[in-house]
Scaffold this motif. Sequence first.
Motif, PDB file in Angstrom:
ATOM      1  N   LYS A 156       0.835  -1.211   0.000  1.00  0.00           N
ATOM      2  CA  LYS A 156       0.000   0.000   0.000  1.00  0.00           C
ATOM      3  C   LYS A 156       0.869   1.261   0.000  1.00  0.00           C
ATOM      4  N   HIS A 157       1.930   1.257   0.779  1.00  0.00           N
ATOM      5  CA  HIS A 157       2.848   2.399   0.851  1.00  0.00           C
ATOM      6  C   HIS A 157       3.493   2.652  -0.513  1.00  0.00           C
ATOM      7  N   LYS A 158       3.946   1.594  -1.180  1.00  0.00           N
ATOM      8  CA  LYS A 158       4.570   1.733  -2.499  1.00  0.00           C
ATOM      9  C   LYS A 158       3.562   2.243  -3.525  1.00  0.00           C
ATOM     10  N   ARG A 159       2.324   1.759  -3.461  1.00  0.00           N
ATOM     11  CA  ARG A 159       1.286   2.206  -4.384  1.00  0.00           C
ATOM     12  C   ARG A 159       1.039   3.711  -4.204  1.00  0.00           C
ATOM     13  N   LEU A 160       0.928   4.150  -2.945  1.00  0.00           N
ATOM     14  CA  LEU A 160       0.725   5.580  -2.665  1.00  0.00           C
ATOM     15  C   LEU A 160       1.933   6.409  -3.100  1.00  0.00           C
TER      16      LEU A 160
END
Length: 166
Positions: free
Chosen positions: A27-31
Amino acid sequence: MLLNARQIHRVLGKERIILLAIEDITKHKRLENILKESEELYRDVFNNASDGIVLLEKREGKIIHINPSAENMLGYSTKECIGNKLQDIGFMSGVDDFQTIMQKLNENGIVNYNNIPLTTKSGQYLYTDIYLVNKTKAVQCNIRDVTERKLAEEALKRARQIIGSF
């Protein structure tokens, strides 16, 4: 996945232990990717806009960023503009002072000025339409060169006067 490892020394005994921590960062990488794409889009719009765009800090109105169109229009480099006020580089003189502009921006969110004379670094005289938009961290000042339109309006007005005098 993010893997962290740390060796732990035990006080009693001579055993060594390694503590592993694994975290799902999908999720962090996607954001992070969404933010990067947004920044690239903003940079493209800012750098390729045909109008001059100048970003001003809100307290004193000092220039914090300027796009290539504004550089070309004004004749000043980014380096020459950063840290100066609009009046320092030849325009917005005779218009409200910055505090008055900020007050209007806080009330309305946008302020327009039409047919504002501007003198470029080379001494060329332009007419511009300027609008300022109150953004959260900075004031966006858009500048459109309307010199041709202004000169055409004046020529039309003179022609009407000449025709009207017959």
